[in-house]
Scaffold this motif. Structure first.
Motif, short mmCIF file in Angstrom:
data_model
loop_
_atom_site.label_atom_id
_atom_site.label_comp_id
_atom_site.label_asym_id
_atom_site.label_seq_id
_atom_site.Cartn_x
_atom_site.Cartn_y
_atom_site.Cartn_z
N LEU A 559 0.80 -1.22 0.00
CA LEU A 559 0.00 0.00 0.00
C LEU A 559 0.84 1.28 0.00
CD1 LEU A 559 -2.91 -1.03 2.39
CD2 LEU A 559 -2.93 -0.92 -0.10
N PRO A 560 1.92 1.36 0.77
CA PRO A 560 2.75 2.57 0.66
C PRO A 560 3.28 2.80 -0.75
CG PRO A 560 3.32 1.34 2.64
CD PRO A 560 2.42 0.46 1.84
N ALA A 561 3.56 1.70 -1.48
CA ALA A 561 4.05 1.84 -2.85
C ALA A 561 2.99 2.44 -3.76
CB ALA A 561 4.52 0.49 -3.38
N LEU A 562 1.72 2.10 -3.52
CA LEU A 562 0.65 2.68 -4.33
C LEU A 562 0.52 4.17 -4.09
CD1 LEU A 562 -2.14 -0.04 -4.04
CD2 LEU A 562 -0.58 0.37 -5.96
N ALA A 563 0.63 4.57 -2.83
CA ALA A 563 0.57 6.00 -2.53
C ALA A 563 1.74 6.73 -3.18
CB ALA A 563 0.59 6.20 -1.01
N PHE A 564 2.92 6.13 -3.12
CA PHE A 564 4.10 6.75 -3.73
C PHE A 564 3.93 6.84 -5.24
CE2 PHE A 564 8.33 6.57 -5.64
CZ PHE A 564 8.98 7.60 -4.96
N ALA A 565 3.38 5.79 -5.86
CA ALA A 565 3.17 5.81 -7.32
C ALA A 565 2.24 6.94 -7.72
CB ALA A 565 2.60 4.47 -7.77
N HIS A 566 1.22 7.16 -6.91
CA HIS A 566 0.31 8.27 -7.19
C HIS A 566 1.04 9.61 -7.14
CE1 HIS A 566 -2.62 11.40 -6.55
NE2 HIS A 566 -2.32 11.50 -5.27
N GLU A 567 1.88 9.80 -6.14
CA GLU A 567 2.59 11.08 -6.01
C GLU A 567 3.68 11.23 -7.07
OE1 GLU A 567 1.67 13.46 -4.23
OE2 GLU A 567 0.18 12.43 -3.02
N ALA A 568 4.22 10.12 -7.54
CA ALA A 568 5.31 10.19 -8.54
C ALA A 568 4.79 10.46 -9.94
CB ALA A 568 6.11 8.89 -8.53
N ARG A 569 3.50 10.23 -10.16
CA ARG A 569 2.96 10.39 -11.50
C ARG A 569 2.87 11.86 -11.89
NH1 ARG A 569 -1.20 7.81 -10.89
NH2 ARG A 569 -0.74 5.92 -12.04
N SER A 570 3.22 12.15 -13.12
CA SER A 570 3.08 13.49 -13.65
C SER A 570 2.88 13.38 -15.15
CB SER A 570 4.33 14.34 -13.36
OG SER A 570 4.27 15.57 -14.05
N ALA A 571 2.05 14.25 -15.70
CA ALA A 571 1.79 14.19 -17.14
C ALA A 571 3.06 14.36 -17.95
CB ALA A 571 0.77 15.27 -17.53
N VAL A 572 4.00 15.18 -17.45
CA VAL A 572 5.21 15.42 -18.24
C VAL A 572 6.18 14.27 -18.15
CG1 VAL A 572 5.02 17.90 -17.94
CG2 VAL A 572 6.42 16.60 -16.35
N ASP A 573 5.95 13.31 -17.21
CA ASP A 573 6.86 12.18 -17.09
C ASP A 573 6.86 11.33 -18.36
OD1 ASP A 573 6.34 11.57 -13.54
OD2 ASP A 573 7.81 12.80 -14.60
N ARG A 574 5.84 11.50 -19.18
CA ARG A 574 5.76 10.68 -20.39
C ARG A 574 6.21 11.45 -21.64
NH1 ARG A 574 3.66 5.99 -19.14
NH2 ARG A 574 2.43 5.79 -17.25
N VAL A 575 6.78 12.63 -21.44
CA VAL A 575 7.27 13.40 -22.59
C VAL A 575 8.47 12.71 -23.19
CG1 VAL A 575 8.29 15.56 -23.28
CG2 VAL A 575 6.41 15.57 -21.70
#
Length: 575
Positions: A559-575
């Protein structure tokens, strides 16, 4: 599935022991952010400093906080700073000592500062120690190597220790555990004791692992590059403070007692400071925004400790770990080696006094106040523009610049300059040919050290994204790579091979330039790398929960990894 990571993060934030096997089963709820209104003066300061010290929470989270909407069962704890779904701070308020975020931040960097100062205090008065203890050049080289070798193994252990027991106990262990060796360093009477105690005092360099893990536990992932770099940068200035202040302490005491006693008293002072700070950390700090790791392990099911052997297996199969360890060896390892040799180099080669050598050498270390932070800030800024690819390019460029200017330290030497003057005069002008070789050397040393320290900050703008399950272990291994890099560069370029000091700088810089190419190998499936794009069908959740097997996911350890994944996501990360 759009929004899944956000939903999973919300569930993790407020449901305590609620368990779901995969992120696809997360219920639909808005994210939770707990925020308390900051004092007006602090609001104005944060607005003035802007992006440098803040990372705004998601819009939906901010709206929920403003409306005061709290889901059923949400924790009632309030914080002085706005927080994210993991209760990590979204802003750095450097004028605040509020518990838990900023108090941990300030005690964290202060602990790192004093352990660093204790480690390098002997190097600051090395010319005096050489005469007092009858040290040979080999003894001096062995002492420098020993001062960083001790930290290689201890950093590996400290990473797992902080994952299991928390950074607060890790900091106390480093401060209180190495203080007796600091006192023993002041009592040595021969070369063997000098080398042995430099090794034992050097164990305190493992405080860096605690430093980075603790900051990562307290600050949002979009702010973590700046937070890590600022905390470590301020802590790293301990080396500069030691090189600057220890000779002054020695000379002050030498007016009252014999020189052989004066240096011993000067080296005794850092040990006393370690004891005082160690006690303060134990009684006044927290491991995480929600309390201590042991208490959370008892009260909240998703904070249960994972099997350290399983965590190590997961980490050791991730090639990114080894590339980042090499990168850190090329910057932090080179920085440590420079701290160990620079005072003696300036003393011997330019005939400077002990105080002047310490002043110049200490000034290089004190640049960490801003340089390392700027490296982390540059990494975060590049991530905002180009995602992970931006972070990797910042690191690559800084390592190349560091190598070039390290090489030039060796070029700007009277013999090589005289040779150069008979050749290409334009080249001589470019490498800084002036009649005052000391001025040229110091100028290039400043630029070299600045790039080196910025690269250190850039490395730890990337490290938190390698693994969520084993943040401390990853930090420990990468940090150990820095210590190993220092041991190797000190042994190869300044101790066991027939290089003069300026030749050592020349070849050390050449090595950094060549080996920095390995940075281009770094890539993440959901973000890509320097020259590669993201892979279709990948996600942050899939990457971070892949470290857990089905049984661990069923137990809710992911569960902590899921929370971290949410915070790490950004639209520009896929540029």
């Amino acid at each position: 599935m759009p929004g899944t990571g956000q939903q999973a993060a919300a569930v993790y934030a407020w449901t305590g022991k609620q368990v779901f096997p995969t992120h696809d089963e997360a219920p639909s709820q808005p994210p939770l952010v707990l925020a308390a209104a900051a004092r007006p003066a602090h609001k104005a300061a944060a607005a003035a400093l802007g992006w440098m010290f803040s990372s705004g929470p998601p819009a939906a989270a901010a709206a929920a906080a403003q409306q005061g909407s709290m889901p059923p069962g949400a924790p009632t704890q309030q914080f002085a700073l706005p927080v994210d779904a993991e209760f990590k701070a979204c802003r750095l308020d450097l004028c605040s000592f509020a518990r838990p975020h900023m108090r941990a931040f300030h005690l964290n960097w202060a602990a790192f500062f004093i352990t660093f100062a204790t480690t390098f205090a002997p190097a600051a008065v090395l010319p005096v120690l050489r005469d007092s203890l009858d040290l040979t050049a080999t003894d001096i080289g062995n002492g420098g190597i020993a001062s960083v070798c001790g930290a290689i193994g201890s950093r590996l252990v400290m990473g797992t220790f902080t994952d299991m027991f928390g950074p607060r106990y890790g900091a106390a262990a480093m401060l209180l555990g190495t203080a007796p060796f600091a006192f023993a360093m002041a009592l040595v009477h021969g070369a063997a004791g000098y080398v042995a105690m430099r090794c034992m005092v050097g164990l305190g360099l493992s405080m860096f692992v605690v430093n980075q893990t603790w900051t990562t536990c307290m600050f949002n992932v979009k702010l973590v590059g700046r937070a890590n770099a600022l905390s470590a940068g301020w802590g790293n200035t301990g080396a500069g403070a030691a090189l600057l202040l220890t000779p002054l302490l020695y000379e002050a005491f030498a007016k009252l007692v014999a020189p052989d006693i004066a240096w011993r008293i000067a080296l005794f002072v850092p040990g006393v400071l370690q004891l005082l700070l160690g006690v303060l950390v134990l009684i006044a700090a927290d491991d995480s925004p929600l309390g201590s790791f042991p208490q959370l392990g008892r009260d909240r099911g998703h904070f249960r400790r994972t099997n350290p052997c399983a965590a190590w297996r997961s980490v050791l199969t991730n090639y990114r770990l080894y590339v980042l360890a090499l990168a850190y060896a090329l910057c932090f390892g080179v920085e440590l080696t420079t701290h160990n040799v620079i005072a003696l180099y300036l003393f011997n080669h330019f005939g400077l006094s002990l105080t002047a050598s310490g002043l110049l050498g200490g000034g290089l270390g004190l640049m960490n106040v801003v340089s390392r932070f700027l490296g982390g800030a540059a990494s975060d800024l590049a991530a905002g523009l180009r995602g992970m690819r931006g972070r990797l390019w910042v690191l690559q460029v800084l390592l190349l610049l560091e190598g070039v200017f390290c090489l030039l330290v060796g070029v700007v030497h009277d013999y090589l300059l005289a040779t150069c003057m008979h050749g290409n005069e334009v080249f001589c002008l470019l490498v800084g040919v002036v009649h005052d070789y000391l001025l040229a050397t110091v100028g290039i040393l400043i630029v070299f050290s600045f790039c080196c320290q910025m690269a250190c900050g850039a490395v730890f703008g990337i490290v938190p994204f390698v693994s969520k399950r084993s943040t401390g272990t990853v930090t420990g291994i990468v940090a150990a790579g820095g210590s190993l890099g220092s041991a190797v560069t000190q042994a190869v370029f300044f101790s066991y091979f027939d290089f003069s000091a300026y030749e050592g700088f020349y070849w050390m810089g050449t090595s950094v330039i060549c080996l920095s190419a390995f940075t281009s190998l770094l890539a993440w499936p959901m973000w890509g790398g320097m020259f590669t794009s993201s892979q279709p069908g990948t996600s942050e959740e899939r990457y971070y929960i892949s470290e857990y097997n089905s049984g661990e996911r069923a137990a809710g350890l992911h569960l902590p990894a899921l929370a971290f994944a949410h915070e790490a996501r950004s639209a520009v990360d896929r540029v």
